[in-house]
Write an enzyme that holds these catalytic residues in place. Structure first.
Site, PDB file in Angstrom:
ATOM      1  N   SER A 142      44.042  11.557  67.953  1.00  0.00           N
ATOM      2  CA  SER A 142      43.767  10.477  66.997  1.00  0.00           C
ATOM      3  C   SER A 142      42.560   9.691  67.498  1.00  0.00           C
ATOM      4  O   SER A 142      42.347   9.607  68.722  1.00  0.00           O
ATOM      5  CB  SER A 142      44.958   9.521  66.912  1.00  0.00           C
ATOM      6  N   TYR A 155      51.060   4.134  70.887  1.00  0.00           N
ATOM      7  CA  TYR A 155      50.639   5.332  70.128  1.00  0.00           C
ATOM      8  C   TYR A 155      49.290   5.824  70.652  1.00  0.00           C
ATOM      9  O   TYR A 155      49.117   7.012  70.912  1.00  0.00           O
ATOM     10  CB  TYR A 155      50.549   4.978  68.639  1.00  0.00           C
TER      11      TYR A 155
HETATM   12  N1  LIG Z   1      47.522  10.367  58.954  1.00  0.00           N
HETATM   13  C1  LIG Z   1      46.682   9.738  59.753  1.00  0.00           C
HETATM   14  O1  LIG Z   1      45.998   8.773  59.357  1.00  0.00           O
HETATM   15  C2  LIG Z   1      46.486  10.237  61.168  1.00  0.00           C
HETATM   16  C3  LIG Z   1      45.430   9.691  61.926  1.00  0.00           C
HETATM   17  C4  LIG Z   1      45.229  10.137  63.229  1.00  0.00           C
HETATM   18  C5  LIG Z   1      46.063  11.108  63.762  1.00  0.00           C
HETATM   19  N2  LIG Z   1      47.088  11.609  63.013  1.00  0.00           N
HETATM   20  C6  LIG Z   1      47.937  12.623  63.654  1.00  0.00           C
HETATM   21  O2  LIG Z   1      47.966  13.792  62.858  1.00  0.00           O
HETATM   22  C7  LIG Z   1      49.209  14.456  63.020  1.00  0.00           C
HETATM   23  C8  LIG Z   1      49.833  14.717  61.661  1.00  0.00           C
HETATM   24  O3  LIG Z   1      50.015  13.461  61.026  1.00  0.00           O
HETATM   25  P1  LIG Z   1      50.381  13.322  59.480  1.00  0.00           P
HETATM   26  O4  LIG Z   1      49.653  12.140  58.998  1.00  0.00           O
HETATM   27  O5  LIG Z   1      50.269  14.620  58.782  1.00  0.00           O
HETATM   28  O6  LIG Z   1      51.915  12.883  59.657  1.00  0.00           O
HETATM   29  P2  LIG Z   1      53.218  13.175  58.792  1.00  0.00           P
HETATM   30  O7  LIG Z   1      54.192  12.161  59.232  1.00  0.00           O
HETATM   31  O8  LIG Z   1      52.877  13.310  57.352  1.00  0.00           O
HETATM   32  O9  LIG Z   1      53.655  14.632  59.330  1.00  0.00           O
HETATM   33  C9  LIG Z   1      54.089  14.811  60.645  1.00  0.00           C
HETATM   34  C10 LIG Z   1      54.927  16.086  60.701  1.00  0.00           C
HETATM   35  O10 LIG Z   1      55.369  16.247  62.062  1.00  0.00           O
HETATM   36  C11 LIG Z   1      56.752  16.597  62.015  1.00  0.00           C
HETATM   37  N3  LIG Z   1      57.443  16.196  63.237  1.00  0.00           N
HETATM   38  C12 LIG Z   1      57.689  14.926  63.669  1.00  0.00           C
HETATM   39  N4  LIG Z   1      58.438  14.950  64.774  1.00  0.00           N
HETATM   40  C13 LIG Z   1      58.654  16.248  65.078  1.00  0.00           C
HETATM   41  C14 LIG Z   1      59.366  16.917  66.106  1.00  0.00           C
HETATM   42  N5  LIG Z   1      60.042  16.232  67.039  1.00  0.00           N
HETATM   43  N6  LIG Z   1      59.360  18.275  66.123  1.00  0.00           N
HETATM   44  C15 LIG Z   1      58.720  18.973  65.157  1.00  0.00           C
HETATM   45  N7  LIG Z   1      58.040  18.402  64.146  1.00  0.00           N
HETATM   46  C16 LIG Z   1      58.014  17.048  64.105  1.00  0.00           C
HETATM   47  C17 LIG Z   1      57.304  15.846  60.802  1.00  0.00           C
HETATM   48  O11 LIG Z   1      58.550  16.401  60.366  1.00  0.00           O
HETATM   49  C18 LIG Z   1      56.172  16.010  59.799  1.00  0.00           C
HETATM   50  O12 LIG Z   1      56.294  17.198  59.032  1.00  0.00           O
HETATM   51  C19 LIG Z   1      50.053  13.563  63.923  1.00  0.00           C
HETATM   52  O13 LIG Z   1      49.988  14.044  65.247  1.00  0.00           O
HETATM   53  C20 LIG Z   1      49.376  12.219  63.803  1.00  0.00           C
HETATM   54  O14 LIG Z   1      49.619  11.405  64.923  1.00  0.00           O
HETATM   55  C21 LIG Z   1      47.319  11.205  61.733  1.00  0.00           C
END
Ligand SMILES: NC(=O)c1ccc[n+]([C@@H]2O[C@H](COP(=O)([O-])OP(=O)(O)OC[C@H]3O[C@@H](n4cnc5c(N)ncnc54)[C@H](O)[C@@H]3O)[C@@H](O)[C@H]2O)c1
Length: 255
Positions: A142, A155
């Site tokens: 991130s 985080y």
């Molecule tokens: N959306 C944003 O703005 C953003 C920004 C920076 C980084 N990220 C990172 O991108 C990645 C994806 O984020 P997103 O926005 O798609 O989130 P999201 O919450 O939509 O999806 C996350 C997925 O991870 C799965 N997950 C969570 N815990 C788990 C576990 N213990 N075992 C297996 N699967 C698990 C969830 O079931 C879900 O399907 C994450 O690592 C997040 O930190 C997101």
């Protein structure tokens, strides 16, 4: 936005990829982008979600907080789909707010999923990749792993761990030709972003919280992140390793 899909991508087409967090958001976009490029995808998540194209995607339940479940899932993907050539760690959780208000459970969850989950999957795939002298790993971190954000100290630390881990692992595995890189998204249009803020607020910024907004004037779509992951996994990036690619529309002024 439409990003063209399909076509042969060297190092990706015909290979097997493991993707965690693949049921929704960025993970689902990575799953679909790799599948569209002809990868067989082992899609891991806590909940396998909607059925996907059975010719390209096999879904497996896996909690990355559970070391035995991770080892079992990696073995199952290899048995059912074949040798894993690409591993993409997307699974992540968000716990935010003033540090003093985060509980012990929040801290554990952040590091169990965001940091140790990534490390466990990499540990499980690294041995076979080294033996085959083939593999590409892409971990999703991130921009909060680089830039301080109000309410995201723990985080951000879990994501900085991913960036550092990926660089160390890249060095460890380079002798076998295995590349390890991370991508650091900024605000991306998923359920996780909705839990934190609105797209409009992310774009506008918030001087009171030291957020400058997004210079490109849009939040990312999950496909924007997936496209970078595809490139890093492919032979097009064959000389790229130990890198973190920030994909945040300029929000962090990082570079
Ligand atoms: N959306 C944003 O703005 C953003 C920004 C920076 C980084 N990220 C990172 O991108 C990645 C994806 O984020 P997103 O926005 O798609 O989130 P999201 O919450 O939509 O999806 C996350 C997925 O991870 C799965 N997950 C969570 N815990 C788990 C576990 N213990 N075992 C297996 N699967 C698990 C969830 O079931 C879900 O399907 C994450 O690592 C997040 O930190 C997101």
């Amino acid at each position: 936005m439409t990003i063209s899909s399909g076509g042969h991508v060297t190092g990706v087409t015909g290979r097997v990829a493991l993707v965690t967090g693949a049921s929704r958001g960025i993970g689902a976009a990575v799953r679909d982008r790799l599948a569209a490029a002809g990868t067989l995808v082992g899609a891991l998540d806590l909940d396998i979600g909607e059925p996907q194209d059975p010719a390209q995607v096999a879904a497996f339940t896996c909690d990355v907080r559970d070391p035995e479940a991770v080892e079992a899932a990696v073995r199952l993907v290899e048995q059912e789909l074949g040798p894993i050539a690409i591993a993409v760690n997307v699974a992540g959780v968000l716990r935010h707010g003033p540090l003093a208000q985060l509980g012990e459970d929040d801290l554990r969850e952040l590091f169990e999923v965001n940091a140790l989950g990534v490390i466990r999957i990499c540990r499980a795939v690294a041995g076979p990749m080294v033996r085959r002298r083939q593999g590409a790993i892409v971990n999703v971190a991130s921009n909060a792993g680089h830039v301080p954000r109000v309410g995201l100290a723990a985080y951000g630390a879990s994501k900085a761990a991913v960036i550092a881990f990926t660089r160390h692992l890249a060095l460890e595995l380079a002798h076998a030709g295995i590349r390890c890189n991370s991508v650091s998204p900024g605000s991306t249009d998923t359920a996780m972003l909705s839990a934190l803020t609105s797209a409009d607020r992310a774009i506008a910024g918030d001087a009171g919280r030291f957020r400058l907004g997004i210079p490109l004037g849009r939040v990312a779509q999950p496909a924007d992140i997936a496209e970078a992951v595809l490139w890093l996994a492919s032979e097009r990036a064959r000389h790229v390793t130990m890198q973190d690619l920030v994909i945040d529309g300029g929000a962090g002024l990082t570079g």
